[in-house]
Design an enzyme around this catalytic site. Sequence first.
Site, PDB file in Angstrom:
ATOM      1  N   PHE A 175     -12.911  -1.523   2.587  1.00 52.96           N
ATOM      2  CA  PHE A 175     -11.454  -1.635   2.738  1.00 52.96           C
ATOM      3  C   PHE A 175     -10.884  -0.717   3.815  1.00 52.96           C
ATOM      4  CE2 PHE A 175     -11.304  -3.200  -1.840  1.00 52.96           C
ATOM      5  CZ  PHE A 175     -11.167  -4.512  -1.439  1.00 52.96           C
TER       6      PHE A 175
ATOM      7  N   HIS B  89     -15.424 -10.768   2.657  1.00 53.91           N
ATOM      8  CA  HIS B  89     -15.406  -9.451   3.327  1.00 53.91           C
ATOM      9  C   HIS B  89     -16.850  -8.954   3.516  1.00 53.91           C
ATOM     10  CE1 HIS B  89     -11.444  -7.555   3.932  1.00 53.91           C
ATOM     11  NE2 HIS B  89     -11.003  -8.294   2.924  1.00 53.91           N
TER      12      HIS B  89
ATOM     13  N   HIS C 216      -5.218  -2.915  -4.261  1.00 52.58           N
ATOM     14  CA  HIS C 216      -6.282  -3.874  -4.552  1.00 52.58           C
ATOM     15  C   HIS C 216      -6.589  -3.859  -6.046  1.00 52.58           C
ATOM     16  CE1 HIS C 216      -7.082  -3.320  -0.189  1.00 52.58           C
ATOM     17  NE2 HIS C 216      -7.265  -4.614  -0.262  1.00 52.58           N
TER      18      HIS C 216
ATOM     19  N   HIS D  25      -3.677  -0.843   6.103  1.00 48.33           N
ATOM     20  CA  HIS D  25      -4.584  -1.396   5.103  1.00 48.33           C
ATOM     21  C   HIS D  25      -5.397  -0.281   4.457  1.00 48.33           C
ATOM     22  CE1 HIS D  25      -7.908  -3.821   3.444  1.00 48.33           C
ATOM     23  NE2 HIS D  25      -6.907  -4.619   3.158  1.00 48.33           N
TER      24      HIS D  25
ATOM     25  N   HIS E 250      -0.469  -8.009   0.392  1.00 49.28           N
ATOM     26  CA  HIS E 250      -1.057  -8.600   1.591  1.00 49.28           C
ATOM     27  C   HIS E 250      -0.121  -9.627   2.229  1.00 49.28           C
ATOM     28  CE1 HIS E 250      -4.713  -6.721  -0.075  1.00 49.28           C
ATOM     29  NE2 HIS E 250      -5.123  -6.679   1.172  1.00 49.28           N
TER      30      HIS E 250
ATOM     31  N   HIS F  16     -12.494 -13.699  -1.787  1.00 53.43           N
ATOM     32  CA  HIS F  16     -11.957 -12.588  -0.998  1.00 53.43           C
ATOM     33  C   HIS F  16     -12.996 -11.495  -0.731  1.00 53.43           C
ATOM     34  CE1 HIS F  16     -10.131  -8.541  -0.658  1.00 53.43           C
ATOM     35  NE2 HIS F  16      -9.580  -9.142   0.385  1.00 53.43           N
TER      36      HIS F  16
ATOM     37  N   HIS G 257      -7.090 -13.160   5.523  1.00 52.90           N
ATOM     38  CA  HIS G 257      -6.040 -12.985   4.518  1.00 52.90           C
ATOM     39  C   HIS G 257      -4.992 -14.091   4.478  1.00 52.90           C
ATOM     40  CE1 HIS G 257      -6.650  -9.826   1.680  1.00 52.90           C
ATOM     41  NE2 HIS G 257      -7.506  -9.357   2.568  1.00 52.90           N
TER      42      HIS G 257
HETATM   43 CU1  C2O Z   1      -6.809  -5.517   1.477  1.00 54.67          CU
HETATM   44 CU2  C2O Z   1      -9.071  -8.194   2.109  1.00 54.67          CU
HETATM   45  O1  C2O Z   1      -8.402  -6.579   1.537  1.00 54.67           O
END
Ligand code: C2O
Length: 558
Positions: free
Chosen positions: A304, A287, A154, A134, A163, A283, A317
Amino acid sequence: MEGKQWLLPLLLVLLLVAVSLDLISDHHLQSPLIISEQVRSEAQKQGTPLKANLSSCHPSFPDGDQIGSCCPPAWPVQQIVDFKFPDPSSPIRVRRAAHLVDEEYKAKYKRAVAIMKELPLDHPHNFWRQADLHCIYCTGAYDQVNSIAPFKIHHSWFFFPWHRALLYIHERILGKLIGDDNFALTYWSWDHPDGMHFPTMFTEGVLNNTQRDAINLPKVVDNNYRAEDRGLTDGEQILDNLALMYHQMVSGAKKPELFMGCKFRSGVEGECEGMGTVEESPHNSVHGWVGNRKNPVKQDMGAFHSAGLDPILYSHHPNIDRMWATWQKMRDNELEFDDEEWLDTEFNFYDENLQLVRIRVRDVLDMSKLRYKYEDIGLPWLDARPKPSVPPEIARSILKKRHDHGDVLLMPGETPEAHRLQPADNWRLDKPITARVERPRINRTKKEKEEEEEVLFIYGIDTKKSSFVKFDVFINAVEETVLSPLSREFAGTFARIHDSWRYGMEGKKVKPHLKLGISELLEDLQAEGDDNIWVTLVPRGGTAVNTTVEGMRIEFMK
Ligand code: C2O
């Protein structure tokens, strides 16, 4: 000396062979630091599907000014093979809602993660190597093949497919480690009232993580988190979340680019920074909500490069992925982009059998081919279409009066005709800013609206070095301070978590933009016949004090 004249030509031949076999990449021959701008643009090849140059991993700035690296311990030496779909007659793996799984499942999941954490650190299935995947693709650590432009996934149309591929691989590896071919991940259903608390299973044993926000975690999640406590009751927060979901999934997501994000293409010039609705929020905001506010960039989930260190990533995710699948279904699975560059872009992973595979975007578009699905718990946000906070006629007469009396704060240098607002620094989001934006076309027919969505395009967003940035956008708002997604005036949101970035490339960043689909909203606000709309950008939680915006205008999107 004489006798060794054959040596140089031989070395040259060997070198040529090595280069042609791709054993040595450009990077062995030239340091990236001495590649000039000219070489840079010659080296890039636009118009080809993206691929990572796996022998080019760069360190990055993970936290502020500290350099870190998530590169694998060694460059891969093995052949990359094409991804193979699972047997179409194999059972479908069902990803269940995280709040509904039983103890037996939890025990299985924990066992798999425990094994993952015990594997040698250089094993591709090791938990931290998975987290690095990631980090690598988020910081742009790999160059693109034929270019030194970073390959990052992203903020663009690669967000959902990459993802999905990561989750597929991660799930297959977990299953392999416990010898269960049917093992499936869970999803944290923050879009459903029953799943809006942090799933308890991820607070237990190996699924726990200490770097989370102690203040937020016990609460109902704020899908539109804005780095401040809004003092909502649980009931109010739930309604707010549902209204946001409606906006991000339905009214704001009528065209592929609005939902999937901008078209990131190969080469330095091909970069774009424009997220789809769901990537912005929930999203990014979720986070940020999970990440530990005591850490400089809200690690782990709040940045990230570190998000993969928290096992909740693999439940957050899947719900993002479930939203993609839901949106696909709502449009009868019509292909998002009939675009070879996108469809043939490839991502590389070590699969459950330790083969280095290439998974193309086209491979992950249909989850039934990947033999998994999501447990159906309903989509209550489908009925959460918001209403105007003030009756539209009243709002319009108030706004018109303001306009006539000129008592709305216009930015210095702004004329009613000006869409581009100068200088950019005047558009600093240390406070809400309101501007009038002209609409080139009004009173469009139903057919015209279906063909082309009216889009509010906010461009040149410069977040400087801020890590978590959040602002909401409202249209024709009379009293923006009390508004939220529960009001129809809500046109969308900009949400950005710490953008860990590749070392040496800081200055090359493209400024983000925000594209918001507003056709349905304008209908509900009865503003379709208006020559212009009032747009208000409301910074949240003091996160945007250094953020500036270059301007905004209306566009039409097919
Ligand atoms: Cu690759 Cu939720 O980020």
